[in-house]
Write an enzyme that holds these catalytic residues in place. Sequence first.
Site, mmCIF file in Angstrom:
data_model
loop_
_atom_site.group_PDB
_atom_site.id
_atom_site.type_symbol
_atom_site.label_atom_id
_atom_site.label_comp_id
_atom_site.label_asym_id
_atom_site.label_seq_id
_atom_site.Cartn_x
_atom_site.Cartn_y
_atom_site.Cartn_z
ATOM 1 C CG ASP A 128 -4.740 5.693 -0.792
ATOM 2 O OD1 ASP A 128 -5.425 6.246 -1.663
ATOM 3 O OD2 ASP A 128 -5.216 4.941 0.075
ATOM 4 C CB CYS A 177 -10.119 3.908 -6.187
ATOM 5 S SG CYS A 177 -9.258 4.334 -4.671
ATOM 6 C CE LYS A 188 -10.717 7.805 -4.851
ATOM 7 N NZ LYS A 188 -10.135 8.828 -3.963
ATOM 8 C CD1 TRP A 189 -15.808 0.174 -6.963
ATOM 9 C CD2 TRP A 189 -17.317 0.316 -8.583
ATOM 10 N NE1 TRP A 189 -16.496 -1.013 -6.984
ATOM 11 C CE2 TRP A 189 -17.433 -0.949 -7.976
ATOM 12 C CE3 TRP A 189 -18.167 0.629 -9.640
ATOM 13 C CZ2 TRP A 189 -18.357 -1.902 -8.406
ATOM 14 C CZ3 TRP A 189 -19.086 -0.322 -10.067
ATOM 15 C CH2 TRP A 189 -19.181 -1.556 -9.448
ATOM 16 C CG ASP A 190 -11.799 3.441 -2.315
ATOM 17 O OD1 ASP A 190 -10.928 2.609 -2.600
ATOM 18 O OD2 ASP A 190 -11.612 4.389 -1.529
ATOM 19 C CG MET A 191 -12.591 -3.487 -3.426
ATOM 20 S SD MET A 191 -11.168 -4.368 -2.770
ATOM 21 C CE MET A 191 -11.733 -6.027 -2.824
ATOM 22 C CG ASN A 192 -10.681 1.718 0.907
ATOM 23 O OD1 ASN A 192 -9.551 2.022 0.555
ATOM 24 N ND2 ASN A 192 -11.718 2.496 0.700
ATOM 25 C CD1 TRP A 213 -2.725 1.678 0.628
ATOM 26 C CD2 TRP A 213 -1.352 2.391 2.245
ATOM 27 N NE1 TRP A 213 -3.117 2.947 0.988
ATOM 28 C CE2 TRP A 213 -2.289 3.417 1.978
ATOM 29 C CE3 TRP A 213 -0.379 2.608 3.217
ATOM 30 C CZ2 TRP A 213 -2.304 4.628 2.644
ATOM 31 C CZ3 TRP A 213 -0.380 3.827 3.891
ATOM 32 C CH2 TRP A 213 -1.343 4.825 3.607
#
Length: 750
Positions: free
Chosen positions: A548, A526, A476-480, A199
């Site tokens: 990030d 993202c 903005k399509w995030d996946m954390n 990351w």
Amino acid sequence: MPVIFHEKTKEFHLCNKEISYIFRILANGQPGHIYFGKRLTDREDFGHMIEYARRDMAPCAFEGDSRFSLEHLKQEYPGYGSGDMRFPAFELEYENGSRTTDFRYKGYAIYKGKRKPEGLPAVYVEKEEEAETLEITLEDGLTGVQIVLSYSIFGTYPVITRSTCFYCKRDRVTLLNAMSGCLDLPDKDYEMVELAGAWSRERHVKVRSLEYGIQSIYSLRGCSSHQFNPFLALKRRNTDEHSGEVIGASLVYSGDFLAQAEVDNFDVTRLIMGIHPNEFRWEMEAGERFQTPEMVIVYSENGLNGMSQTFHRLYRTRLARGKWRDMERPILLNNWEATYFDFHEEKLLELAERAKEIGVELFVLDDGWFGRRNDATSSLGDWRVNEEKLPGGLKGLADKINALGLDFGLWIEPEMVNKDSDLYRAHPDWVFADTRRNYCHSRNQYVLDFSKKEVVDYIHGQIRKVLSEAPVSYIKWDMNRSFSEVFSNGMDRRHQGKARHKYILGVYDLYERLIREFPDILFESCASGGARFDPGMLYYAPQAWTSDDTDAVERIKIQYGTSYVYPLSSMGSHVSASPNHQIFRRTPLHTRANVAYFGTFGYELDLTALTEDELEEMKRLTAFMKRNRSLIQKGVFYRLKSPFEHNSSAWMVVSEDREEALAAYFRVLEPSQAGFERIRLSGLERNWKYMVREEMAGESPGDYYEGEHYGDELMYAGLSMSDTSAGLPDIAADRQGDYFSRLFHMKRII
Ligand code: DGJ
């Protein structure tokens, strides 16, 4: 004809002006690999290139023949059970527990164009004439199971795409491993190039010499991951950025993958790529098929830049889709690093006003606008606006943003849930984990079980409602988080081995539905920065948040590595605050911009906390990007000097017609008594004269370098990065010191 078939020798030759891919059906009915590389003149019989050997102890296919052994023959799609001792490209288990297979050639089909694998992303053609496809059908005589190997060759790209389809005709069978493709290469004199990281440090370039045994990269995290990328290249030892042979392989997939090079003890290198076999178990009933993702194989004799340029052109124009594929990308302001969760409408509008002043076109509202989400502990899954923060709702805010002359964009994270959410309280069994056990949170959140259609349907309904109620032009399509203990609650054993792949199919399905319903929206993928920066995502979202880490110095490496496969038009890159929020480094504004230009460009900082001078400079930065974004996003990119090997580095982009170019030079630390340095440029026309102008955030010409040069001088002698300003009384402060950068624009004049 790009696909040639010689009936007599049963040889297939896929070729275009640049490459040849040759294989034939061997005496035992299995396809044997002959050659992949620079174009060869066709002939009926390349059989002399098949290397046999008499080796004691080798398992041999025919009684009385000690030379025909799959232990050393090069193959197209090797399985287990016919003498091959290497890692197989596929593995099956039949009802009686047998894993032995004997797939033999049954027939072939050649057709123009390229078919889309159902439910999966893939490279496509716009006209049938662009490519030709060869399908080879193999059958296991005992069980009737069939395998169809698909190969497509493009007329104008040095590219072969491969994928594999399994068909269960009668007897039940379980797939334990199903790679997309395999390439057996003639020797082991390669170096493996991979993109590795973590990351905030994604896609650093790593190179290692191949040795006997297996060397692989992979993901078992449910997404392609921060740690590795579904890409691997095998280059010759003398290959560099500009010359030499390299084979690049890239998987059009966003989930668990394996990319592996195995060198056997007879010096054959086997490259395989596909869905990671760990936890994969696909049971098939009569009539069912299983389609693997697509593997894209690029050949370059022009070094790593040649390989990357092919990937860039192919992925930018024949993988990315939709209205935004060819359009200049909007310059945006994202509020994440400006406010994090702490915002209300007033603050957002202040930011938007400033953004408008500096020329921004799109305002993006990031995490924290829904449910009771004031930190990362709650509300994922509850896609309803927080009216305390946004009293007029999303529509109220979006209308005001639009009234300022900006488009409105929104962050979502549809695949996740917090325990503190109405969704979790209603459906605790929708978590993708065995809920009878303890299961890990990551950033306080849990993965939703997208392997179940009802879950995808529900989230689809929620997101569609949000997008229908406000004028949203960007998502903005995030996946954390990664998967940790995957289990699909309430589903039977049969489903569990399919769950991880079905999850990704569920994500693709949701993307596809939303893209169809909202074709004007620009999607940016993202995953805590760059954990799902892969070709699969590019099929749905033409750009992705690269990392990030927005520190300019770190970004040089991250963007340099990312450019091995992915075009600049796909790399989200923002100017952020100094000191930087991830690693607290202070860097000059123009260096932050010089890095961020080489991507989709935007801002991510509190514009209301800046000085008038800084805002004035930003106006010039934005204007510069607007003038140059077509060149940047569609030009041909060259890496010139690697930040992984040197204190200074450089890259450039050249327009396809070579009339214009932009070159950037970065020097991380100021050396004491710095040596002189020239950077040799690439891609220009040697006889043309170019006006070279140094760009320094639009400062007046004359303060910085300006001169006329022929292309050959710039490419063979180089452009000096040292101080050539003998006439100037003082060296400006921003032309020395750490984190120094220079940017040169070139335009043909003669
Ligand atoms: C991770 C992303 O990479 C960031 O840009 C930001 O959107 C946060 N998630 C929000 O939670």
